[in-house]
Design an enzyme around this catalytic site. Structure first.
Site, PDB file in Angstrom:
ATOM      1  CB  CYS A 269      -0.936   0.023   1.199  1.00 23.57           C
ATOM      2  SG  CYS A 269      -2.298  -1.117   1.038  1.00 23.57           S
TER       3      CYS A 269
HETATM    4  C1  UDX Z   1      -0.948   0.063   5.574  1.00 25.51           C
HETATM    5  C2  UDX Z   1      -1.928   0.951   6.358  1.00 25.51           C
HETATM    6  O1  UDX Z   1      -1.562   0.930   7.749  1.00 25.51           O
HETATM    7  C3  UDX Z   1      -3.355   0.505   6.137  1.00 25.51           C
HETATM    8  O2  UDX Z   1      -4.235   1.396   6.809  1.00 25.51           O
HETATM    9  C4  UDX Z   1      -3.650   0.504   4.642  1.00 25.51           C
HETATM   10  O3  UDX Z   1      -4.962   0.071   4.389  1.00 25.51           O
HETATM   11  C5  UDX Z   1      -2.637  -0.385   3.911  1.00 25.51           C
HETATM   12  O4  UDX Z   1      -1.309   0.051   4.205  1.00 25.51           O
HETATM   13  P1  UDX Z   1       0.186  -2.325   5.888  1.00 25.51           P
HETATM   14  O5  UDX Z   1       0.894  -2.044   4.612  1.00 25.51           O
HETATM   15  O6  UDX Z   1      -0.440  -3.653   6.096  1.00 25.51           O
HETATM   16  O7  UDX Z   1      -0.993  -1.251   6.130  1.00 25.51           O
HETATM   17  O8  UDX Z   1       1.281  -2.129   7.049  1.00 25.51           O
HETATM   18  P2  UDX Z   1       1.606  -1.155   8.257  1.00 25.51           P
HETATM   19  O9  UDX Z   1       1.526  -1.939   9.509  1.00 25.51           O
HETATM   20  O10 UDX Z   1       0.874   0.101   8.200  1.00 25.51           O
HETATM   21  O11 UDX Z   1       3.179  -0.879   7.966  1.00 25.51           O
HETATM   22  C6  UDX Z   1       3.616  -0.368   6.708  1.00 25.51           C
HETATM   23  C7  UDX Z   1       5.125  -0.266   6.652  1.00 25.51           C
HETATM   24  O12 UDX Z   1       5.589   0.807   7.476  1.00 25.51           O
HETATM   25  C8  UDX Z   1       5.872  -1.505   7.130  1.00 25.51           C
HETATM   26  O13 UDX Z   1       6.952  -1.767   6.252  1.00 25.51           O
HETATM   27  C9  UDX Z   1       6.384  -1.122   8.501  1.00 25.51           C
HETATM   28  O14 UDX Z   1       7.566  -1.813   8.847  1.00 25.51           O
HETATM   29  C10 UDX Z   1       6.637   0.359   8.318  1.00 25.51           C
HETATM   30  N1  UDX Z   1       6.572   1.119   9.582  1.00 25.51           N
HETATM   31  C11 UDX Z   1       5.395   1.272  10.225  1.00 25.51           C
HETATM   32  C12 UDX Z   1       7.724   1.697  10.102  1.00 25.51           C
HETATM   33  O15 UDX Z   1       8.812   1.581   9.521  1.00 25.51           O
HETATM   34  N2  UDX Z   1       7.635   2.412  11.270  1.00 25.51           N
HETATM   35  C13 UDX Z   1       6.478   2.571  11.940  1.00 25.51           C
HETATM   36  O16 UDX Z   1       6.486   3.237  12.991  1.00 25.51           O
HETATM   37  C14 UDX Z   1       5.313   1.978  11.414  1.00 25.51           C
END
Ligand code: UDX
Length: 431
Positions: A269
């Site tokens: 996403c």
């Molecule tokens: C995301 C959105 O959260 C969700 O609302 C949308 O519908 C789809 O995209 P997702 O891709 O499943 O969901 O993962 P998420 O848990 O949000 O993490 C996304 C990325 O950001 C991951 O690679 C995670 O490692 C990274 N991340 C997240 C960080 O590096 N630091 C953080 O503090 C949070």
């Protein structure tokens, strides 16, 4: 209610199973026969916590699946949950959604009961009104707003907690263009959820609903890149970015969530959606510099991690362990995983990469078929001149004597998960 879902991917299946759970009769249409068979047999076609139990309960009875669009001829609401992949330039490829809309045309023809088509796919503002709605009208001979309704209802599901996210949403967004019947239909289908959880319901236009999804993801992705930028500055000053994040997170306006700095964001996403809204802005003549910077910082993090490796070891001809391949823990999804850039960089340096992930190795084989995949972290670390951590799997926090088998005990942690100990040359990416 009688509800149809077009598309049985990760969003479509989650929505279908959850709507069945809320008491609706759900028909899921997908072109892939193996997916249809799985749903009919009560098996989840995608790997997602709790989906198996919901499929086992409702698949084949309250939740049916078929390849035949005609099965939607009695559906009061039809959700479109088809993929919107990226074009080369980052813009959205709407061809699958448009084809789906065209296939729905005959289902909407001569109905008399005002079915509502609800776009769940992530599409840039105007796509529903300017592309999907005309495609539905063209192929049905019916008129939107008179014979059938059109709405946008974006999804904010995270992989790994999609079912819980659906059943306990932070908000519901209902986008319609002066179409009370379409909005009533959405209110009806979500009524059991609203009664149970009382989430805020945002009633808005279709363009606004489309934009809310992008704004939500762009904001979160930029938050991660901002804490990564601050983290990079922290590192240069010998400051621990996690201590700083904890303190700034105490400000309600900032909040403690999404402040984990490190290797950056991946997944299906954030990278795709930020690229798409950048491309959509440029197509309108606006240059979104901040969002571009968020992407650039995200691209930079793997390079910074590699430069920390270079500080300690010349990896040419050496074995290097990459711990974690999934884009985040608790998933086998490697799409846009930061580990991909890390592995590429190590190989460019002539390293012999040995990768380990508890569940994602098989998927990474599509990207790197000739890589060595170890079946444990210990096996990956054995004889390695350096280790890099690319995913915050909790099991990496328990690693201890396993590091003793390394040729040189250099660990560069991109996710702040490894427990530091005596004898380990430990570098954190932003701390
Ligand atoms: C995301 C959105 O959260 C969700 O609302 C949308 O519908 C789809 O995209 P997702 O891709 O499943 O969901 O993962 P998420 O848990 O949000 O993490 C996304 C990325 O950001 C991951 O690679 C995670 O490692 C990274 N991340 C997240 C960080 O590096 N630091 C953080 O503090 C949070």
């Amino acid at each position: 209610m009688n509800v149809g879902i077009v598309g049985s991917g990760y969003v479509g299946t989650t929505v279908a199973a959850c709507l069945a759970h809320l008491g609706h009769d759900v028909t899921n249409v997908d072109v892939d026969r193996s997916v249809v068979e799985a749903v009919e047999d009560g098996r989840a076609p995608v790997d997602e916590p709790r989906l198996d139990e919901l499929l086992a309960e409702y698949g084949g009875n309250r939740l049916r699946a078929t390849t035949d669009y005609d099965a939607l001829s009695d559906a009061e609401l039809i959700f479109v949950a088809l993929p919107t992949p990226s074009n080369e330039d980052g813009s959205v490829d709407t061809s699958v959604v448009e084809a789906g809309a065209e296939s729905l045309g005959p289902v909407l023809a001569e109905r008399g009961d005002y079915p509502t088509v609800v776009v769940k796919s992530t599409v840039v503002p105007g796509t529903t009104a300017d592309l999907i709605r005309p495609a539905l009208e063209r192929t049905s001979g019916a008129v939107a707003g008179e014979d059938f309704g059109v709405a946008v209802n974006p999804e904010f599901l995270r992989e790994g907690s999609a079912v819980d996210d659906f059943l306990s949403p932070d908000k519901l967004v209902f986008g319609t263009d002066d179409d009370d019947r379409a909005e009533d239909a959405l209110c009806g289908v979500f009524a059991p959820l609203v009664d149970a959880e009382d989430p805020p319901v945002v009633s808005t236009g279709t363009r606004e609903a489309e934009m809310i999804k992008y704004a939500n993801n762009a904001f979160l992705a930029t938050k991660v890149s901002l804490i990564n930028e601050l983290g990079n500055i922290c590192k240069e000053h010998g400051v621990d970015a996690y201590e700083v994040a904890e303190a700034i997170g105490l400000d309600d306006r900032i909040s403690e969530r999404f402040l984990r700095s490190g290797l950056g964001f991946g997944g299906s996403c954030f990278p795709k959606d930020v690229a798409a809204i950048i491309a959509a802005a440029r197509a309108k003549g606006y240059d979104p510099e901040l969002l571009q910077a968020a992407m650039d910082v995200n691209d930079k993090q793997p390079r910074r991690l590699l430069s920390l490796v270079d500080r300690h070891v010349d990896v040419a001809g050496e074995r290097v362990a990459v711990l974690g391949l999934a884009f985040k823990p608790h998933t086998d999804d490697v799409r846009n995983s930061r580990a991909i850039d890390v592995i590429r960089g190590l190989r460019e340096r002539g390293a012999e990469v040995v990768a380990y992930d508890p569940v994602a190795s098989e998927n990474m084989r599509d990207y790197f078929p000739d890589l060595t995949y170890a079946d444990s972290a210990a096996a990956a670390l054995d004889g390695a001149a350096a280790a890099v951590v690319a995913t915050d799997w909790p099991e990496f926090a328990d690693l201890d004597s396993e590091f003793d088998a390394m040729a040189t005990p250099v660990v560069v942690d991109g996710r702040r998960v490894v427990t530091r100990r005596e004898g380990l040359v430990y570098e954190g990416l932003t701390w």
